[in-house]
Structures are given as C-alpha cells and as structure tokens.
Scaffold this motif. Structure first.
Motif, mmCIF file in Angstrom:
data_model
loop_
_atom_site.group_PDB
_atom_site.id
_atom_site.type_symbol
_atom_site.label_atom_id
_atom_site.label_comp_id
_atom_site.label_asym_id
_atom_site.label_seq_id
_atom_site.Cartn_x
_atom_site.Cartn_y
_atom_site.Cartn_z
ATOM 1 N N ASN A 141 10.467 8.950 -21.994
ATOM 2 C CA ASN A 141 10.941 8.355 -22.382
ATOM 3 C C ASN A 141 12.289 8.731 -23.377
ATOM 4 N N ALA A 142 13.354 9.285 -22.889
ATOM 5 C CA ALA A 142 14.168 9.666 -24.071
ATOM 6 C C ALA A 142 15.166 8.792 -24.068
ATOM 7 N N GLY A 143 14.980 7.353 -24.590
ATOM 8 C CA GLY A 143 16.074 6.478 -24.869
ATOM 9 C C GLY A 143 16.686 5.601 -23.525
ATOM 10 N N ASP A 144 16.622 4.929 -22.726
ATOM 11 C CA ASP A 144 16.617 4.229 -21.905
ATOM 12 C C ASP A 144 17.291 2.123 -22.094
ATOM 13 N N GLY A 145 18.999 2.759 -22.255
ATOM 14 C CA GLY A 145 19.428 1.700 -22.486
ATOM 15 C C GLY A 145 19.515 1.242 -24.323
ATOM 16 N N ALA A 146 19.367 -0.417 -23.769
ATOM 17 C CA ALA A 146 18.998 -0.908 -25.940
ATOM 18 C C ALA A 146 17.132 -1.275 -25.730
ATOM 19 N N HIS A 147 16.558 -0.964 -24.776
ATOM 20 C CA HIS A 147 14.673 -1.473 -24.358
ATOM 21 C C HIS A 147 14.261 0.011 -25.529
ATOM 22 N N GLU A 148 13.667 1.034 -24.772
ATOM 23 C CA GLU A 148 12.693 1.847 -25.975
ATOM 24 C C GLU A 148 13.785 3.483 -26.319
#
Lengths: 180, 308
Positions: free
Chosen positions: B129-136
């Motif tokens: 994951n290189a960034g998913d929304g405001a999640h992680e």
C-alpha cells in the motif's frame, strides 16, 4: 547430525591460521595495498584473526572489512530461502587494492560468486584472492581458492562445521553427517 | 526470525512488532547500498513490479521506483489519468488485467480506503500500500520510525507527537499504529475539528495546545494541511492555523532543549511549520527522504522474496 571426524583441533586451527597468514604475505610481498574482507558470518571472524596474525608478523595491519552477500544470492531470487540481511562494513576504498576474500568453507562456489559480484559493485579492485579454511569439493561453478587451510573429501550427505570461539566457545573443524 | 509474518503490506494496524523490527533492522543494509558507487543489487532480478497509482504522487512514486530499480526489478508505471479507468473500467478489472501480464508485486495508491486490501484478497500478486485515502500509508510511517530510531537509538518509551490535520491523514494513522506497537508514547495535537473522536481509545494522548504538545515531546511529526482534501474548511484561515498550531522557532526556543522535527512533505512553509524550523538543526526532513528509499527497498526485499 553426527560428528564423523574432528579434522582440525584448537592447536591445529591456530597453526593453520599462521600458515595462511604467511602464505598471504609471501604472495603479496607485505601489507601494502592489502585489504582483508570476510564473508558474513564466520568468514568475518576468520578475516579478523588473519588480519591480526598478519599485523603480528608484519607490524602493520591491513584494512579489514565485512561483506554481506545476502542480496546477491541466487537462491533468494528463487524463493528457496530468505536470509536475514545484515550490513556490509567496508569503510575504506577498495579501488586498486589487493583484496583477500575470506570464507570458512568452499563448497558449490555460489557464495564466492555472489561475493565477487558484490565486491565489483563496491569498487574496482586490483585483484581478488580467495582464502578458505576448508575446500570440501562439489563445485557447481568454475571457482577455486588461492589459499586453502585444508582439502577435505566429502560426500553430499556430509557437512563441514567450522566452530569459532567468537560464536561457539572453541575453535575446531568437524566433518559431520547430516543423513540419518 | 528472518521472514515477515505478513504476505502483503497493506497497513501497520495489527502488524506485529517483530515484523516492524525486522523491516527497520534490514534498512541499514539498504542505506549502505545507497552510498555505493554502483547503487544496485541483483536481488529482485526477474521480478516485475507495477506501480499502480490511481492518485497523483511525486515523491512516493519516485521513491518506490528508485527502490525497485536498485533491487534490479523490472518496473512498470501505471497512472490512472492516462488509463482505461477513464473509460469506465472497474478497479478489479484493471488489476486482473495487469496481473494477467504476470506481475509479481503491485505497489498501489488509491483514493479509496481499503482498495489494496480489496484487491489483495482477489489477486495472486503481493500488494504494498502506497497510500489509500485517509486510511494508511505504511511505508511513510516506517521511514518516519526509521528516522526517529536513527536519531534516538530506540522507539521504546519515546514521546512522539503528531501535529496537524490528523483526521485527513493516512500518515498519522500508520504512524500511530506503528509507534504504539514499538512501545512509543504517542500524542496528537491539532484543532478539535481535525482530531478523530476515537483516538484516546487507542491509548493516544490528545493535545489542543501546541505548546503543551511540544513540552511533552522528544519528537514531533508535523503534518501538512491538506488543502486539496478540504482541510481548509476545518479552521477559519491559514494565518489563524499558523498562529495557533504552527511549529515556530520561537516555540521551540522556549523549550530550551532539542526536539527532533519530522515532516512527511510536501511542506506548506509558513503554515504548519516555519522555514527556520524545517531547515533548522533539529530537522530530519531530508534524512527522511533518503530513508524512504531504503525502507522501500527493505519492504520490497522482504515481501518480494518471502518463501511461501
């Protein structure tokens, strides 16, 4: 795992290191431009001892480094195993040095191949010479050592265990059977 | 232990301390490679990595791409703006098509929380994951932790405050999970409109006074005000935000001791942080960028060569 034969005991180990140190000095005519680099893990300790032995004989300490070859192993790329990556510690420039590469056992030659690739990525040495404590045969690549502590004939179901006081409390080289 | 227990890196929530420690411990070796004349090792030779970026990114994508190339992987970049996504293709169809091209690892950024998780359950590639929304944003948090550890030697028992727009921040969330797992004392500070209500349940202290947060902290991680995510609606003006929460030289001088300053970038100079602080002696913002490449190399190595 069963110990079949003690090949080298504590005294023999000491004599072997002295002989290897003399041979390295003789071939290279001293310590000028000489660097000793051990392959992690056991090669690191053997390299340190060889460098100290050379200092005792010659009065000057060659450059000493440690090479981790994990990222160069072809068995990692084939998902055969995932060894822990440790750091390479070579704090001097290896360009134009005569590098003495040190490992404990020479077997298929794949570790040495990986070490040669790693060294070539770090710098262009003048030469690379290989020291091993034991050559047990079974080469899969055209690689040979320049300095050998002892040649030992082994079968595939056997292993050479090098014990070092830095990690095992005592120095010894044993031939062991890994088959039941 | 020398293998990760996780198969994908989707976030740091529920990632065991041992896995985080292994990634951080492996990073030194990759930093050493970045200092060599030939900054390349053959570790991922023959592996194909696709950078699947459905959302714009410069530094994260470049950092991942450099890490992949330095491990000798074959790299394919996918930007949604110029793709079939514009023609109405679903996320799953896009991913399945890319996977049919025999990709080994997918590095994915998406505006929807959980997008990587969704695909990782339906595809056979490994996902990072290189960034998913405001999640992680797990690799950002790992590089932050790596930078803090370089400076302080440990994370255990350190007081770390995350200051700014916590609610819109995936960086904050990953940092909180990771730092808590590693035994740090974590606090957040920002306008109440930017603090999620449930943080205290995680064991995070909440400050609404930035001076109190600084007083508590050994380390601060200053977050960008994400104007593109409508963060500006949560406070009256940038000037007012700066006055109330901006990290300034004057505020740090008042402490009379050293405090380590991180910022994941890009910086809004003069808003959440003063230039004098961002470029000052306590700032580790540029080492964070270097560590980012090494951390991503470590993650790619550990995920990409993990024996099944």
């Amino acid at each position: 795992m069963k110990i079949l034969q003690n090949i080298i005991d504590e005294h023999g180990f000491d004599r072997m290191l002295s002989r290897l140190a003399h041979e390295i000095l003789e071939r290279n005519q001293g310590t000028e431009d000489l660097a000793i680099i051990g392959v992690r893990t056991r090669g690191e300790f053997v390299a340190r001892r060889l460098a100290e032995r050379i200092r005792d004989i010659e009065g000057s300490m060659p450059d000493l480094g440690v090479l981790d070859i994990t990222l160069y192993r072809d068995d990692v790329r084939q998902h055969l195993r995932q060894p822990e990556v440790k750091s390479t510690e070579i704090t001097f420039d290896i360009a134009d040095k005569h590098v003495i590469l040190v490992d404990d056992v020479l077997f298929t030659g794949r570790t040495v191949r990986a070490a040669l690739n790693a060294l070539m990525d770090i710098g262009r040495t003048r030469s690379i010479q290989l020291v091993v404590l034991v050559d047990r045969g079974h080469r899969e690549l055209p690689i040979r050592a320049d300095f050998i502590g002892k040649n030992v004939t082994t079968s595939r179901g056997q292993e050479i265990h090098v014990r070092l006081r830095e990690v095992d409390d005592h120095d010894a080289i044993d031939l062991v059977s890994i088959e039941d | 232990m020398s293998s990760l227990s996780i198969q994908h890196l989707l976030g740091l929530q529920n990632v065991p301390k041992e896995d985080i420690t292994l990634i951080l411990d492996s990073t030194d070796s990759f930093l050493e490679i970045l200092d060599r004349p030939i900054k390349k090792v053959p570790t991922l030779q023959g592996k194909t990595v696709v950078n699947l970026f459905f959302e714009n990114s410069t530094r994260t994508r470049i950092s991942f791409e450099l890490a992949e190339r330095r491990l000798s992987a074959d790299v394919v970049n996918f930007a949604a703006a110029s793709s079939s996504v514009k023609k109405g293709e679903t996320l799953l169809d896009t991913a399945r098509n890319i996977e049919a091209m025999k990709v080994d690892i997918v590095v994915m950024r998406h505006s929807a929380a959980g997008a990587g998780h969704f695909l990782s359950e339906r595809c056979t590639s490994k996902f990072i994951n290189a960034g998913d929304g405001a999640h992680e944003h797990p690799t950002q948090a790992l590089l932050d932790m790596c930078t803090i550890r370089q400076k302080h030697g440990t994370l255990e028992g350190l007081n770390v405050s995350i200051i700014g727009d916590i609610a819109h921040s995936r960086v904050a969330r990953s940092n909180i999970y990771g730092l808590l797992s590693m035994g740090a004392n974590v606090a957040v500070c920002g306008p109440p409109s930017m603090i999620p209500y449930d943080l205290e349940q995680l064991g995070v202290r909440v400050f609404s006074d930035v001076d109190a947060a600084l007083d508590f902290s050994d380390v601060i991680n200053v977050l960008r005000i994400q104007l593109e995510r409508d963060a500006g609606a949560d406070f009256p003006s940038l000037r007012e935000y700066h006055n109330a929460f901006g990290v300034t030289r004057r505020r740090l001088d008042k402490l009379g001791r050293e405090i380590t300053v991180l910022h994941p970038g890009p910086i809004n100079r003069g808003v959440e942080i003063e230039s004098e602080v961002a470029d000052g002696p306590y700032s580790v913002i540029l080492p964070q960028v270097t560590n980012g490449v090494a951390i991503r190399m470590a993650v790619l190595y550990l995920i990409g060569t993990r024996a099944e």
